[in-house]
Design an enzyme around this catalytic site. Structure first.
Site, PDB file in Angstrom:
ATOM      1  N   CYS A  11      -7.225  61.872  43.073  1.00  0.00           N
ATOM      2  CA  CYS A  11      -8.611  61.708  42.658  1.00  0.00           C
ATOM      3  C   CYS A  11      -9.334  60.954  43.779  1.00  0.00           C
ATOM      4  O   CYS A  11      -8.717  60.468  44.731  1.00  0.00           O
ATOM      5  CB  CYS A  11      -8.701  60.922  41.349  1.00  0.00           C
ATOM      6  SG  CYS A  11      -8.120  59.233  41.533  1.00  0.00           S
ATOM      7  N   HIS A  70      -6.763  50.292  41.130  1.00  0.00           N
ATOM      8  CA  HIS A  70      -6.791  49.666  39.803  1.00  0.00           C
ATOM      9  C   HIS A  70      -7.642  48.397  39.788  1.00  0.00           C
ATOM     10  O   HIS A  70      -8.102  47.967  38.738  1.00  0.00           O
ATOM     11  CB  HIS A  70      -5.371  49.220  39.389  1.00  0.00           C
ATOM     12  CG  HIS A  70      -4.405  50.343  39.297  1.00  0.00           C
ATOM     13  ND1 HIS A  70      -4.671  51.505  38.636  1.00  0.00           N
ATOM     14  CD2 HIS A  70      -3.138  50.475  39.774  1.00  0.00           C
ATOM     15  CE1 HIS A  70      -3.618  52.311  38.708  1.00  0.00           C
ATOM     16  NE2 HIS A  70      -2.670  51.712  39.407  1.00  0.00           N
ATOM     17  N   HIS A 120      -0.889  47.254  32.005  1.00  0.00           N
ATOM     18  CA  HIS A 120      -1.270  48.192  33.071  1.00  0.00           C
ATOM     19  C   HIS A 120      -2.145  47.417  34.072  1.00  0.00           C
ATOM     20  O   HIS A 120      -3.019  46.641  33.658  1.00  0.00           O
ATOM     21  CB  HIS A 120      -2.049  49.375  32.482  1.00  0.00           C
ATOM     22  CG  HIS A 120      -2.334  50.429  33.502  1.00  0.00           C
ATOM     23  ND1 HIS A 120      -3.375  50.340  34.395  1.00  0.00           N
ATOM     24  CD2 HIS A 120      -1.694  51.600  33.790  1.00  0.00           C
ATOM     25  CE1 HIS A 120      -3.378  51.387  35.179  1.00  0.00           C
ATOM     26  NE2 HIS A 120      -2.357  52.187  34.828  1.00  0.00           N
ATOM     27  N   GLU A 122      -4.674  48.064  35.861  1.00  0.00           N
ATOM     28  CA  GLU A 122      -6.131  48.178  35.700  1.00  0.00           C
ATOM     29  C   GLU A 122      -6.602  47.342  34.513  1.00  0.00           C
ATOM     30  O   GLU A 122      -7.626  46.637  34.585  1.00  0.00           O
ATOM     31  CB  GLU A 122      -6.538  49.645  35.493  1.00  0.00           C
ATOM     32  CG  GLU A 122      -8.037  49.819  35.370  1.00  0.00           C
ATOM     33  CD  GLU A 122      -8.435  51.193  34.836  1.00  0.00           C
ATOM     34  OE1 GLU A 122      -7.881  52.200  35.298  1.00  0.00           O
ATOM     35  OE2 GLU A 122      -9.311  51.232  33.939  1.00  0.00           O
ATOM     36  N   THR A 158      -9.612  53.590  32.409  1.00  0.00           N
ATOM     37  CA  THR A 158     -10.199  54.854  32.912  1.00  0.00           C
ATOM     38  C   THR A 158      -9.331  56.077  32.631  1.00  0.00           C
ATOM     39  O   THR A 158      -9.839  57.193  32.620  1.00  0.00           O
ATOM     40  CB  THR A 158     -10.422  54.757  34.436  1.00  0.00           C
ATOM     41  OG1 THR A 158      -9.190  54.384  35.056  1.00  0.00           O
ATOM     42  CG2 THR A 158     -11.500  53.751  34.772  1.00  0.00           C
ATOM     43  N   CYS A 186     -12.644  57.728  33.014  1.00  0.00           N
ATOM     44  CA  CYS A 186     -13.076  58.431  34.213  1.00  0.00           C
ATOM     45  C   CYS A 186     -13.174  59.916  33.904  1.00  0.00           C
ATOM     46  O   CYS A 186     -12.231  60.514  33.385  1.00  0.00           O
ATOM     47  CB  CYS A 186     -12.061  58.174  35.328  1.00  0.00           C
ATOM     48  SG  CYS A 186     -12.343  59.191  36.748  1.00  0.00           S
ATOM     49  N   SER A 214       3.318  56.778  36.647  1.00  0.00           N
ATOM     50  CA  SER A 214       1.875  57.029  36.707  1.00  0.00           C
ATOM     51  C   SER A 214       1.330  57.259  35.306  1.00  0.00           C
ATOM     52  O   SER A 214       1.702  58.215  34.625  1.00  0.00           O
ATOM     53  CB  SER A 214       1.606  58.254  37.594  1.00  0.00           C
ATOM     54  OG  SER A 214       0.318  58.727  37.353  1.00  0.00           O
ATOM     55  N   SER A 215       0.445  56.386  34.909  1.00  0.00           N
ATOM     56  CA  SER A 215      -0.115  56.450  33.559  1.00  0.00           C
ATOM     57  C   SER A 215      -0.823  57.778  33.317  1.00  0.00           C
ATOM     58  O   SER A 215      -0.624  58.423  32.297  1.00  0.00           O
ATOM     59  CB  SER A 215      -1.095  55.291  33.382  1.00  0.00           C
ATOM     60  OG  SER A 215      -1.856  55.468  32.234  1.00  0.00           O
ATOM     61  N   ASN A 216      -1.639  58.174  34.304  1.00  0.00           N
ATOM     62  CA  ASN A 216      -2.402  59.400  34.052  1.00  0.00           C
ATOM     63  C   ASN A 216      -1.497  60.609  34.040  1.00  0.00           C
ATOM     64  O   ASN A 216      -1.739  61.581  33.330  1.00  0.00           O
ATOM     65  CB  ASN A 216      -3.558  59.508  35.050  1.00  0.00           C
ATOM     66  CG  ASN A 216      -3.114  59.971  36.414  1.00  0.00           C
ATOM     67  OD1 ASN A 216      -2.993  61.149  36.659  1.00  0.00           O
ATOM     68  ND2 ASN A 216      -2.858  59.027  37.319  1.00  0.00           N
TER      69      ASN A 216
HETATM   70 FE1  F3S Z   1      -9.111  57.882  40.078  1.00  0.00          FE
HETATM   71 FE2  F3S Z   1     -10.914  56.006  39.994  1.00  0.00          FE
HETATM   72 FE3  F3S Z   1     -10.831  57.844  38.148  1.00  0.00          FE
HETATM   73  S1  F3S Z   1      -8.871  55.813  40.639  1.00  0.00           S
HETATM   74  S2  F3S Z   1      -8.735  58.422  38.004  1.00  0.00           S
HETATM   75  S3  F3S Z   1     -11.308  58.139  40.246  1.00  0.00           S
HETATM   76  S4  F3S Z   1     -11.185  55.734  37.855  1.00  0.00           S
END
Ligand code: F3S
Length: 767
Positions: A11, A70, A120, A122, A158, A186, A214-216
């Site tokens: 990202c 973060h 986490h 962040e 996010t 985000c 990785s959380s996401n």
């Molecule tokens: Fe990446 Fe920033 Fe979104 S690190 S996932 S663009 S909040």
């Protein structure tokens, strides 16, 4: 068929952080914790000398610390500041915005609730900025455990799912009286997640590529598992289980925000090489495939990674946030109306790429506004902020604060990674002493001339700004008539050269003088006044004229001269030119007219009868017309009038000589001098009686006579020729004619109108 998600890979925030760590390879850098949740990237950075440490205690003096996307709590900045380490703050601007919002809430006395996973990085950083009153909740149990709260601002980690946000928010709204929402998921994450869900519904097999911590990425796994039972989470291609897939399967590939493009590419190529992939036929995905496989589909800031970018530097916890605030448009919209745009949106993509939860976002006042509007505003703000944060280019004009002044340099804090340096010779167009002109704390504006002077400093110049400003200013003076002094450097073909305000200047030969200049070299080394008449913008050269200055001076002198002339004043002049109607006389740069009628009291046939060219005269100003530039001069007016001297010159009894100029029945007029005639009555011509005057006198005869009477007021002189004749004859004649019949009753015209002799006013004897 293999379908690669369009939004796969780094990202914006992660890419930015990685680049911040990779920039300036010679610099000693550390990251507080793994920069991203990807072993491959962390190892690659380590190989480049970027250490990964677990705590600030491990950071060595002189090392630059890269703050992850973060973010970090303020106490971390504080510690680093005290230790004297440089901070390269790569906190994602989206995360920074959450920090700002929670600080505002804290300052307003509101409680802050963060929907996210405690622990986490962040979430921990956001808790740090929110102060002790902030609480992280992630489950229903967490919500139930909350103390009694009346007024809370709710923000989101996010990377949580939209579903999670809705669920927890609904619980909070039941429990807390006043809830202000700041939906800070985000949108890059949102889009990635919804794309993963869509793909998972279609696919027979889903492959999620990304770090296990990785959380996401884990959330992508969670989402995909809901729709596709064959979901596999891998970090590298060698973890692929091909035996679990069949030819003809639809295989979807998605990747977390911290997965490098190279790894995604490897996985995709591996699938193709093993004959398990087919060409993409779906139009929407087909477009997405190649760019994603190239690792570029998800790189909104690809074009911005031009090597000139540097991350913002933070020196204290406060400046860490301030730096962000200063480069953002925090005032542009109420904080609660903000939602976070995604990286694709920052590229200027269509609003479709800027999703938010639901159709609306709530404002602080509870008003609602269309999500698209809020999103667009957000994107604009973000782009604006981003531009200021990351870009520093040659030629850019920046503002900074002087931090140090030496004899040779001025060091400037420009709010970036390195300080700016202005060398003495770049301070000004003039030779100035740095210490005499600058002090620490001064605000200064300068142009970036080099991003690295070899010692890590940004080279700046004030001189270039001055020069540009001067050029703009001097351009405005072209044709304005403003005068400049310059010294002629040398004669060249067609003119001479000089410098004006530091600019090369050409003065054409035709503009050097009011007259033709034979030898241009005679001007070399001379200081002259000039006016600017043209410029060459491309070469920054000027064209000037000395002649225009001379013309202006001449006009001014003439003007002053004209105003100095007053009717009735006496002036000196030199006869320049004669004409039939008069003479032109130079009276100090201006020619006045001396009319023939004003040359003398008597009749003048031609001016040359009275004056000659070059003769100096004293003249009377008869009239001045400065508008028409005409001046009338008089010469005779300064000479005595003919009859004014008669009483002194002619007295009764005097003997005078004259010429007969007119004969009338009662006598003859005798010109004694120009304009002065006397009359000899017929009875005063001879001793004997005359029948007519012509019997004794002829026109032009020179005679001698005695003055009998003078009356200058009436312009009359009575003469007698007879009185000079011998006595005896005289006696006889006297007896015969005592002159009783002499006629003195003639009229004399006014002297001013007299152009002729007095005798001209009487008829001749024979007329
Ligand atoms: Fe990446 Fe920033 Fe979104 S690190 S996932 S663009 S909040």
């Amino acid at each position: 068929m293999v379908i690669l998600a369009k939004n796969a890979g780094f990202c914006f925030g992660v890419r930015r952080a990685v680049e911040a760590a990779q920039n300036n390879p010679g610099e000693r850098k550390v990251t507080l914790g793994p920069l991203i949740h990807n072993r491959h990237v962390v190892e690659s950075l380590a190989a480049r000398g970027v250490r990964c440490v677990k705590s600030v205690d491990e950071i060595m003096p002189g090392e630059a610390v890269v703050i992850r996307s973060h973010g970090e709590a303020p106490k971390v900045y504080e510690t680093l500041y005290k230790k004297g380490n440089t901070v390269i703050d790569a906190t994602c601007p989206f995360v920074k915005r959450i920090h700002k919002r929670v600080i505002e809430a804290k300052n307003n006395g509101q409680r802050v609730i963060i929907i996210g996973e405690a622990g986490h990085p962040e979430v921990d950083a956001t808790l740090g900025w929110a102060g002790g009153a902030a609480i992280a909740v992630y489950t229903e149990k967490d919500v139930n455990s909350l103390p009694e709260i009346n007024d809370a601002v709710v923000v989101a980690q996010t990377t949580i799912t939209e579903e999670k946000w809705r669920h927890i928010v609904s619980l909070l709204e039941q429990k807390i009286e006043k809830v202000t929402l700041f939906m800070s998921i985000c949108s890059a994450t949102q889009k990635r997640q919804s794309e993963a869900a869509l793909l998972a519904k279609k696919a027979d097999t889903m492959i999620i590529v990304g770090g296990r911590e990785s959380s996401n990425t884990l959330k992508l796994v969670e989402i995909c598992k809901k729709h596709c039972k064959n979901t596999y989470h891998i970090e590298y291609k060698n973890e692929l289980l091909l035996e679990k897939m069949s030819f003809g399967d639809i295989i979807g590939i998605v990747a977390g925000a911290s997965t490098p493009d190279t790894i995604i590419r490897e996985v995709f190529d591996f699938m193709i090489d093993n004959d398990k992939a087919l060409p993409i036929t779906d139009a929407g995905q087909a477009d997405a495939q190649q760019p994603a496989a190239d690792g570029k589909a998800d790189s909104p800031d690809e074009n911005e990674s031009d090597g000139d970018e540097i991350a913002v530097i933070a020196k204290t916890p406060e400046t860490a946030l301030n730096d962000y605030e200063n480069v953002n448009t925090a005032d542009a919209a109420p904080p609660d109306s903000q939602s976070i745009s995604d990286e694709a949106a920052s590229e200027g993509d269509s609003p479709d790429n800027s999703e938010t939860i639901g159709d609306e976002v709530k404002t602080a006042d509870g008003d609602e506004q269309p999500a698209e509007t809020a999103e667009a505003t957000e994107q604009d703000e973000f782009l604006e902020g981003l531009e200021k944060v990351v870009r520093l280019k040659k030629g850019q004009i920046i503002k900074g604060t002087v931090v140090l002044v030496t004899d040779e340099d001025v060091c400037v804090n420009i709010g970036y990674k390195s300080d700016g340096v202005i060398h003495k010779n770049e301070l000004s167009l003039n030779d100035i002493n740095p210490k005499e002109n600058f002090s620490a704390g001064d605000e200064i504006e300068a142009e970036v001339i080099n991003l690295n002077d070899g010692e890590g400093n940004v080279l700046l110049s004030r001189k270039r700004i001055e020069k540009k400003q001067n050029w703009i200013k001097i351009q405005e003076k072209v044709g304005s008539g403003e005068q400049y002094k310059c010294t002629v450097k040398k004669a060249v073909k067609g003119g001479v050269t000089a410098r004006i305000e530091g600019y090369s200047t050409f003065i054409p030969a035709s503009h050097l003088s009011l007259k033709y200049v034979e030898d241009l070299k005679e001007f070399e080394g001379k200081e002259i006044d000039v006016m600017l008449i043209d410029s060459d913008k491309r070469q920054e050269r000027l064209v000037a004229s000395h002649k225009n200055v001379l013309l202006k001076e001449k006009k001014q002198k003439e003007k002053e001269l004209w105003h100095s002339f007053k009717k009735g004043e006496v002036i000196n002049g030199v006869v320049k030119r004669l004409t039939d109607f008069g003479a032109f006389v130079d009276i100090g740069g201006i020619d006045g007219l001396l009319h023939i009628s004003d040359l003398a009291w008597n009749r003048v046939n031609h001016p040359s009868d009275v004056v000659t060219e070059g003769q100096e005269l004293e003249l009377l100003i008869l009239n001045v017309d400065s508008e028409k530039k005409k001046i009338a001069l008089g010469y005779k007016q300064l000479l005595p009038k003919p009859w004014s001297t008669v009483p002194e010159k002619y007295k009764a009894g005097d003997t005078v000589k004259g010429k007969v100029v007119r004969i009338v029945p009662f006598g003859a007029f005798i010109q004694l001098e120009p304009m002065i005639d006397g009359l000899v009555h017929i009875s005063q011509i001879t001793k004997h009686r005359l029948e007519k005057v012509e019997d004794a006198l002829r026109l032009g005869d020179d005679i001698e006579a005695k003055v009998l009477e003078v009356n200058a007021d009436k312009r009359k002189i009575s003469l007698s020729i007879r009185a000079l004749l011998p006595e005896e004859e005289h006696k006889t004649e006297v007896k015969e004619d005592s002159g009783k019949n002499e006629d003195f009753n003639y009229e004399i015209p006014p002297i001013q109108e007299t152009k002729v002799s007095l005798a001209d006013f009487f008829p001749k004897k024979d007329e």
